[in-house]
Design a protein around this motif. Structure first.
Motif, PDB file in Angstrom:
ATOM      1  N   VAL A 165      -6.126 -11.005  -2.947  1.00 37.46           N
ATOM      2  CA  VAL A 165      -6.446 -10.216  -1.746  1.00 37.46           C
ATOM      3  C   VAL A 165      -7.225 -11.097  -0.778  1.00 37.46           C
ATOM      4  O   VAL A 165      -8.263 -11.668  -1.129  1.00 37.46           O
ATOM      5  CB  VAL A 165      -7.277  -8.968  -2.095  1.00 37.46           C
ATOM      6  N   LEU A 166      -6.702 -11.207   0.440  1.00 40.71           N
ATOM      7  CA  LEU A 166      -7.397 -11.931   1.503  1.00 40.71           C
ATOM      8  C   LEU A 166      -7.804 -10.915   2.557  1.00 40.71           C
ATOM      9  O   LEU A 166      -6.943 -10.276   3.173  1.00 40.71           O
ATOM     10  CB  LEU A 166      -6.471 -12.984   2.114  1.00 40.71           C
ATOM     11  N   THR A 167      -9.094 -10.736   2.746  1.00 38.42           N
ATOM     12  CA  THR A 167      -9.536  -9.810   3.782  1.00 38.42           C
ATOM     13  C   THR A 167      -9.330 -10.466   5.153  1.00 38.42           C
ATOM     14  O   THR A 167      -9.279 -11.692   5.270  1.00 38.42           O
ATOM     15  CB  THR A 167     -11.002  -9.394   3.584  1.00 38.42           C
ATOM     16  N   PRO A 168      -9.207  -9.673   6.218  1.00 35.32           N
ATOM     17  CA  PRO A 168      -8.779 -10.214   7.505  1.00 35.32           C
ATOM     18  C   PRO A 168      -9.707 -11.270   8.111  1.00 35.32           C
ATOM     19  O   PRO A 168     -10.934 -11.179   8.023  1.00 35.32           O
ATOM     20  CB  PRO A 168      -8.727  -8.969   8.394  1.00 35.32           C
ATOM     21  N   THR A 212       0.839  -1.190   0.000  1.00 35.41           N
ATOM     22  CA  THR A 212       0.000   0.000   0.000  1.00 35.41           C
ATOM     23  C   THR A 212       0.879   1.247   0.000  1.00 35.41           C
ATOM     24  O   THR A 212       2.105   1.172   0.119  1.00 35.41           O
ATOM     25  CB  THR A 212      -0.901   0.022   1.237  1.00 35.41           C
ATOM     26  N   ALA A 213       0.236   2.401  -0.082  1.00 35.18           N
ATOM     27  CA  ALA A 213       0.968   3.670  -0.051  1.00 35.18           C
ATOM     28  C   ALA A 213       1.752   3.811   1.253  1.00 35.18           C
ATOM     29  O   ALA A 213       2.880   4.312   1.258  1.00 35.18           O
ATOM     30  CB  ALA A 213      -0.005   4.837  -0.221  1.00 35.18           C
ATOM     31  N   PRO A 224      -4.813   5.055  -2.507  1.00 27.19           N
ATOM     32  CA  PRO A 224      -4.200   5.529  -1.257  1.00 27.19           C
ATOM     33  C   PRO A 224      -4.963   5.136  -0.003  1.00 27.19           C
ATOM     34  O   PRO A 224      -4.384   5.115   1.090  1.00 27.19           O
ATOM     35  CB  PRO A 224      -4.186   7.052  -1.422  1.00 27.19           C
ATOM     36  N   LYS A 225      -6.253   4.828  -0.133  1.00 31.20           N
ATOM     37  CA  LYS A 225      -7.057   4.465   1.029  1.00 31.20           C
ATOM     38  C   LYS A 225      -6.898   3.000   1.438  1.00 31.20           C
ATOM     39  O   LYS A 225      -7.274   2.611   2.545  1.00 31.20           O
ATOM     40  CB  LYS A 225      -8.531   4.757   0.749  1.00 31.20           C
ATOM     41  N   THR A 226      -6.356   2.184   0.563  1.00 28.93           N
ATOM     42  CA  THR A 226      -6.253   0.750   0.826  1.00 28.93           C
ATOM     43  C   THR A 226      -5.282   0.472   1.965  1.00 28.93           C
ATOM     44  O   THR A 226      -4.187   1.010   2.025  1.00 28.93           O
ATOM     45  CB  THR A 226      -5.795  -0.005  -0.441  1.00 28.93           C
ATOM     46  N   ILE A 280      -0.196  -4.304   8.736  1.00 32.05           N
ATOM     47  CA  ILE A 280       0.633  -3.614   7.754  1.00 32.05           C
ATOM     48  C   ILE A 280       1.206  -4.632   6.778  1.00 32.05           C
ATOM     49  O   ILE A 280       1.661  -5.714   7.168  1.00 32.05           O
ATOM     50  CB  ILE A 280       1.754  -2.793   8.435  1.00 32.05           C
ATOM     51  N   HIS A 281       1.141  -4.305   5.520  1.00 29.20           N
ATOM     52  CA  HIS A 281       1.575  -5.166   4.412  1.00 29.20           C
ATOM     53  C   HIS A 281       0.947  -6.559   4.487  1.00 29.20           C
ATOM     54  O   HIS A 281       1.583  -7.581   4.231  1.00 29.20           O
ATOM     55  CB  HIS A 281       3.091  -5.266   4.336  1.00 29.20           C
TER      56      HIS A 281
END
Length: 486
Positions: A363-366, A98-99, A323-325, A282-283
């Motif tokens: 992408v794996l959401t939490p 991410t950003a 940027p919001k991701t 993070i990451h």
């Protein structure tokens, strides 16, 4: 398009060099799996030549002044600053970062170069030591080690590469560096370009884009390098340790982690949740220092669990270029499949799913599991994914016991309102690093970074890194005639 995509070659003896293998490798964007660059792989023979080149170049580089080495490192740092947008865009596209991740990684990398520039003068430093023998003067010299073999991973490739490369070059060594091919631009090309623009002499830094099928164990077994620096998995670290031991090579190993985040009975829950959200996600959790187990005192467990899950639900997931991701893609399909297998096995074992995620592409959401047994496979596995395990501790003492119940010992964290007690308890955790009222993902070029147990060997960070990348030599001068017993 980012500038660095066009440098899809190895950097050998100061030249951008195409690999001689008939095989190629694609560098993919983890989010959409589009091809960023295609690399013709370098061969084992090219790697051997790189070591020979480094050996020759190091002899001359070792004779350069501290000022010259300092200037080159500073110019390399300035190059990264001047090309900040392209560098960050490449980090995001190639690592799925991410950003925030891109900003953090670039900042850490620049910091490593700037700090290394400050200690170039410590090479050849002479320390005088008194001796009981009359007329004897002892001098202890610090000399370059020679050639360093550097191997870096895919998760924070630029930072974890520069962590070896900058101090090695600052202290008069030459480097042969192999980044993970998946992140060959961020972990290799950007470094090579920065040093090329900075005016580093040819052969001091060599970067090879290849894979194990081409080179086997040549990065480890080649007789020229005096030190093998590796960041990656513990099983590979064990292999490196065996080979290095057989060949009397030094190692700097930063390996796996199962990092505990302990919330004691007197902790501020809201602040603990804030830290846990960052330190876990993070990451996408793909960091060796990431929070792997959240161990919470029973009196605060339910409150922490509720507030933590509510925050996790709000984390935006998807395209890392947005940027919001916060939650971007895992590195590749294999990493995703590993995470899904861990999740499914935990479900089969009856572990409670407090928050269900989902996989969309890479992408794996939490996922959040609660009431996790600290001895379970879920708790004892380095997850490397956005999967959180909440563990209830009956007492603060049990929380510490749980924290130590792992083969790893990299990072850890304790939340408490009593800082003095927190520091005393920190010394009871068998890990290289413990952070009070913070999360586990912390790094700096001026601290002793490294792990205990199966999390690695050696310490990065000034001044400890000086010992890793130099040799000490004792020279005595007998200034008066010495009488011998026979």
């Amino acid at each position: 398009m980012p500038t660095f995509e066009h440098y899809n070659k190895s950097f050998l003896n100061g030249e951008w060099t195409e690999g001689k293998s008939e095989r190629t490798g694609d560098i993919l964007n983890p989010y959409d799996e589009s091809v960023i660059a295609t690399v013709k792989l370098a061969t084992k023979e090219q790697l051997k030549e790189a070591f020979e080149t480094a050996k020759r170049a190091q002899k001359e580089w070792a004779r350069t002044s501290a000022e010259k080495r300092r200037d080159i490192l500073t110019r390399a740092a300035n190059y990264l600053k001047e090309n900040k947008k392209d560098v960050q865009k490449t980090i995001s596209r190639e690592t799925g970062g991410t950003a925030v991740k891109a900003e953090v990684e670039l900042g850490l990398t620049i910091g490593l170069l700037e700090q290394a520039a400050k200690y170039t003068g410590e090479l050849y430093e002479v320390k005088k030591i008194e001796d009981p023998i009359e007329g004897k003067v002892n001098h202890v010299h610090r000399l370059p080690l020679g050639v360093v073999s550097s191997i870096s991973p895919f998760n924070f490739p630029m930072n974890l590469s520069m962590r070896t490369v900058a101090p090695a070059i600052a202290l008069g060594n030459a480097v042969v560096h192999k980044p993970d091919l998946q992140t060959g631009l961020t972990g290799g090309v950007i470094l090579a370009k920065a040093f090329e623009e900075a005016g580093l002499p040819k052969g001091v830094f060599n970067m090879i884009l290849t894979d194990l099928e081409e080179i086997g164990n040549e990065m480890l077994e080649n007789p020229i390098p005096r030190l093998i620096s590796f960041t990656g998995s513990t099983p590979v670290g064990k292999l490196i340790g065996r080979i290095a031991g057989e060949n009397f090579k030094r190692v700097a190993l930063e390996l796996g982690g199962n990092n505990p985040f302990i919330v004691l009975s007197d902790a501020d829950v809201d602040r603990a949740v804030d830290a846990a959200i960052f330190g876990k996600f993070i990451h996408q959790g793909q960091i060796c220092m990431i929070i792997n187990r959240l161990i919470i005192h029973k009196d605060l467990y339910e409150e922490f669990k509720q507030k933590f899950i509510e925050r996790v639900k709000e984390l935006p997931a998807g395209d890392p270029s947005d940027p919001k991701t916060v939650i971007g893609p895992l590195m590749n399909k294999n990493q995703l499949n590993k995470a899904v297998q861990i999740i499914e096995k935990a479900k089969q074992e009856g572990i409670n799913v407090a928050l269900e995620g989902k996989a969309e592409g890479n992408v794996l959401t939490p996922y959040v599991f609660s009431e996790v047994d600290n001895s379970s496979e879920l708790a004892q596995t380095e997850l490397f994914a956005p999967i959180a395990s909440l563990i209830r501790a009956e007492t603060d003492e049990e929380a510490l016991q749980m924290a130590n119940d792992t083969q790893y010992g990299l990072s850890s964290a304790i939340f408490t309102t009593d800082l003095d007690r927190g520091e005393k308890l920190a010394l009871q955790i068998d890990s290289g690093m413990t952070h009070i009222n913070d999360q586990t993902v912390n790094d700096s070029p001026v601290v002793p970074f490294g792990g205990n147990k199966q999390s690695g060997m050696g310490r990065f960070g000034y001044p400890w890194v000086i010992e890793e990348f130099t040799v000490t030599k004792w020279v005595s001068l007998q200034t008066e005639y010495r009488k011998f017993p026979f």
